[in-house]
Design an enzyme around this catalytic site. Structure first.
Site, PDB file in Angstrom:
ATOM      1  N   ARG A  16     -26.561  -0.320   7.217  1.00 52.17           N
ATOM      2  CA  ARG A  16     -27.538   0.461   6.429  1.00 52.17           C
ATOM      3  C   ARG A  16     -27.073   1.910   6.444  1.00 52.17           C
ATOM      4  O   ARG A  16     -26.944   2.518   7.513  1.00 52.17           O
ATOM      5  CB  ARG A  16     -28.943   0.339   7.029  1.00 52.17           C
ATOM      6  N   HIS A  26     -29.808  -2.560  -2.676  1.00 52.15           N
ATOM      7  CA  HIS A  26     -30.480  -3.230  -1.551  1.00 52.15           C
ATOM      8  C   HIS A  26     -30.498  -4.738  -1.834  1.00 52.15           C
ATOM      9  O   HIS A  26     -31.542  -5.331  -2.119  1.00 52.15           O
ATOM     10  CB  HIS A  26     -31.907  -2.678  -1.406  1.00 52.15           C
ATOM     11  N   GLN A  42     -32.900  -7.317  -0.115  1.00 60.42           N
ATOM     12  CA  GLN A  42     -34.270  -7.223  -0.611  1.00 60.42           C
ATOM     13  C   GLN A  42     -34.400  -7.996  -1.929  1.00 60.42           C
ATOM     14  O   GLN A  42     -35.346  -8.774  -2.112  1.00 60.42           O
ATOM     15  CB  GLN A  42     -34.642  -5.746  -0.818  1.00 60.42           C
ATOM     16  N   ASP A  84     -42.026   0.536  -5.423  1.00 58.47           N
ATOM     17  CA  ASP A  84     -41.343   1.007  -4.215  1.00 58.47           C
ATOM     18  C   ASP A  84     -41.738   2.476  -4.039  1.00 58.47           C
ATOM     19  O   ASP A  84     -42.334   3.084  -4.956  1.00 58.47           O
ATOM     20  CB  ASP A  84     -39.822   0.847  -4.403  1.00 58.47           C
ATOM     21  N   CYS A 124     -41.477  -3.854  -1.673  1.00 60.68           N
ATOM     22  CA  CYS A 124     -40.484  -4.133  -0.625  1.00 60.68           C
ATOM     23  C   CYS A 124     -40.923  -3.607   0.738  1.00 60.68           C
ATOM     24  O   CYS A 124     -40.440  -4.070   1.764  1.00 60.68           O
ATOM     25  CB  CYS A 124     -39.142  -3.535  -1.024  1.00 60.68           C
ATOM     26  N   ARG A 152     -38.259 -11.904   4.243  1.00 64.71           N
ATOM     27  CA  ARG A 152     -37.002 -11.243   4.626  1.00 64.71           C
ATOM     28  C   ARG A 152     -36.313 -12.042   5.730  1.00 64.71           C
ATOM     29  O   ARG A 152     -35.092 -12.175   5.743  1.00 64.71           O
ATOM     30  CB  ARG A 152     -37.264  -9.792   5.097  1.00 64.71           C
TER      31      ARG A 152
HETATM   32  N1   CP Z   1     -37.839  -3.374   2.832  1.00 63.72           N
HETATM   33  C1   CP Z   1     -37.039  -2.893   3.788  1.00 63.72           C
HETATM   34  O1   CP Z   1     -35.809  -2.890   3.686  1.00 63.72           O
HETATM   35  O2   CP Z   1     -37.717  -2.446   4.874  1.00 63.72           O
HETATM   36  P1   CP Z   1     -37.079  -1.609   6.083  1.00 63.72           P
HETATM   37  O3   CP Z   1     -36.643  -0.287   5.525  1.00 63.72           O
HETATM   38  O4   CP Z   1     -38.193  -1.478   7.074  1.00 63.72           O
HETATM   39  O5   CP Z   1     -35.919  -2.380   6.631  1.00 63.72           O
HETATM   40  N1  NVA Z   2     -35.985   2.768  -1.918  1.00 65.14           N
HETATM   41  C1  NVA Z   2     -36.371   2.715  -0.528  1.00 65.14           C
HETATM   42  C2  NVA Z   2     -36.350   1.308  -0.037  1.00 65.14           C
HETATM   43  C3  NVA Z   2     -36.801   1.115   1.379  1.00 65.14           C
HETATM   44  C4  NVA Z   2     -36.714  -0.290   1.827  1.00 65.14           C
HETATM   45  C5  NVA Z   2     -35.447   3.596   0.289  1.00 65.14           C
HETATM   46  O1  NVA Z   2     -34.234   3.563   0.054  1.00 65.14           O
HETATM   47  O2  NVA Z   2     -35.932   4.319   1.155  1.00 65.14           O
END
Ligand code: CP
Ligand code: NVA
Length: 305
Positions: A102, A129, A132, A222, A262, A290
């Site tokens: 990440r 992502h 997701q 989101d 999400c 998930r």
């Molecule tokens: N939806 C999602 O990726 O959640 P987190 O940021 O908590 O991993």
């Molecule tokens: N668009 C958001 C998604 C979080 C799961 C971010 O990148 O923070």
């Protein structure tokens, strides 16, 4: 060796195989059967942004399948100036069966995968992502038998989450509406590429929320400011206010329409409590999924060799 970097290089049949594997593993898990398909296996999670769902669902998925997870920040991994990315990738992947990353830049994931001796999974970048999006389609498949015909209506920022939703719906031939404020649209080069590669894809791009929800089977939103965009939060709140998913907007959607998010949700901003906790919300089923999707993905990736 198969990576999950963006989904762009995946065939629809590969996505379908992951969804099917997740379906089987969820069913057997729910019936009380524990399947140690990944006994002795390790996922290393290299994260430089916070995570509740992604980290915990991968770690839990591995434990349920007989393996385990190791969590490292990029600071701990020495990626803040101690060693080169290529050296870290070679070392970490030599200890691991999977590496989930990440990060901010998609390039980081792409470069890491060049040096990795095990599958690399994009656990979120600024651009995509994919885990997701796979989960979201999996969730739609539980909500609708004919999910491939159902219109996903995304309302909000043209961000990483909707980029991956665009890719997966294009590949699976599912209709999607993307409704953003002017100036916050999804990358037009990505949309053009998908339209070229998947000419039958039905994509509606709009700034009009009422038009967007009129034929929605799923309304999805989101956060308005993603991780890394915190400095823009106040400015975005004003711009995005008309794009809030509230009871009034959901009342304009067809009766069968569900709500997805999400998560994390910023209640009172992009979504109201009434919608998040309302009867049409499947956001917590989606969050649980998930983990099931993570199992399907890991087991399937391992089978690819
Ligand atoms: N939806 C999602 O990726 O959640 P987190 O940021 O908590 O991993
Ligand atoms: N668009 C958001 C998604 C979080 C799961 C971010 O990148 O923070």
């Amino acid at each position: 060796m198969k990576h999950l970097k963006t989904l762009l290089d995946w065939k629809p049949a590969e996505t379908e195989a992951v969804l099917e594997t997740a379906r089987e593993l969820k069913k057997s898990w729910k019936s009380g059967t524990r399947q140690p398909h990944l006994a002795g296996h390790v996922i290393t999670m290299l994260f430089e942004k916070p995570s509740l769902r992604t980290r915990n669902s991968f770690e839990t998925a591995m434990i349920h399948l007989g393996g385990s997870g190791i969590f490292l920040t990029t600071q701990e991994a020495g990626l803040k100036g101690r060693e080169s990315l290529a050296d870290v990738a070679r070392v970490v992947s030599s200890y691991s069966d999977f590496v989930a990353i990440r990060t901010f830049s998609q390039q980081f994931i792409d470069d890491f995968s060049e040096w990795s001796s095990c599958p690399v999974i994009n656990a979120l970048s600024d651009s995509y992502h994919p885990c997701q999006a796979l989960t979201d389609i999996f969730t739609m498949s539980e909500l609708f038998d004919d999910y491939r015909e159902r219109r996903l209506v995304y309302i909000g920022d043209g961000n990483n989450v909707v980029a991956s939703l665009a890719i997966i719906t294009a590949q699976l031939g599912m209709p999607i509406t993307i409704c953003t404020p002017p100036g916050y649209e999804l990358d037009s080069a990505l949309v053009a590429k998908l339209q070229k590669d998947y000419p039958t894809w039905s994509v509606m791009l709009t700034n009009d929320v009422a038009a967007a929800v009129a034929d929605a089977d799923v309304v999805y939103t989101d956060v308005w400011a993603s991780m890394g965009q915190e400095a823009e939060e106040q400015k975005r709140k004003k711009i995005f206010e008309p794009y809030q998913i509230n009871e009034k907007l959901m009342a304009q959607a067809p009766a069968q329409c569900h709500f997805l998010h999400c998560l994390p949700a910023h209640r009172g901003d992009e979504v109201t409590d009434g919608v998040m906790d309302g009867a049409r919300s499947a956001a917590f089923l989606q969050a649980e999924n998930r983990m099931h999707l993570a199992k399907g993905l890991l087991h399937w990736l391992k089978q690819q060799g």
